[in-house]
Design a protein around this motif. Structure first.
Motif: not given
Length: 160
Positions: A83-84, A86, A134-135, A155
């Motif tokens: 979590t958090g 990239p 994240r992506v 990113l």
């Protein structure tokens, strides 16, 4: 499986001027045997315990590009750990998987009816991948270099 995370990870590390690490390779080195043999000899639960620890160690001790095995996100503690960060989820469709790995290679979770098992694995894991990522970067019909560039773009990172 077969999405190109090792190849793309190495390209990204090179382009970012940083190190590359693969948790499956860490496990193989520590155990002295291939992942497929660990599954056969000791079972999936044993492998997942090794994987959880390998990811924990790598996240704590590695600052470069890190490739995780496809099942790493099955563990809730691993998802929490990511979590958090990239995290990038590289995707592909089953037709692309067939082109890349033929779905008949030594992959322990694809031993019987590989096309159907691949689809079932992806259906079971997809939401976990997207939850930690994240992506999301599709890899179908792209070269590893194109995927690496798409990751950098997604990113907002630049080559060194």
């Amino acid at each position: 499986m077969g999405v190109g995370k090792s190849t793309v990870g190495e390209l990204l590390a090179d382009r970012l001027g940083t190190g590359y690490r693969d948790t499956d390779a860490d496990i193989v080195a520590a155990e002295g045997r291939p992942v497929a043999d660990i599954f056969v000899d000791a079972g999936e639960a044993y492998f997942r315990d090794l994987e959880r620890e390998a990811v924990k160690d790598a996240v704590a001790g590695h600052t470069g590009v890190l490739a995780l095995g496809g099942g790493a996100v099955l563990d809730a503690a691993t998802r929490e750990l990511l979590t958090g960060l990239p995290v990038v989820y590289l995707t592909m469709e089953v037709g692309e998987a067939v082109k890349r790995v033929g779905l008949n290679t030594a992959r322990p979770l694809l031993a019987v009816n590989p096309r159907q098992q691949w689809k079932q694995l992806m259906e079971a894991r997809r939401s976990l991948y997207t939850d930690v990522a994240r992506v999301v970067v599709p890899t179908d019909d792209r070269t590893p270099e194109e995927v690496a560039q798409a990751v950098l773009d997604a990113l907002g990172l630049k080559d060194v």
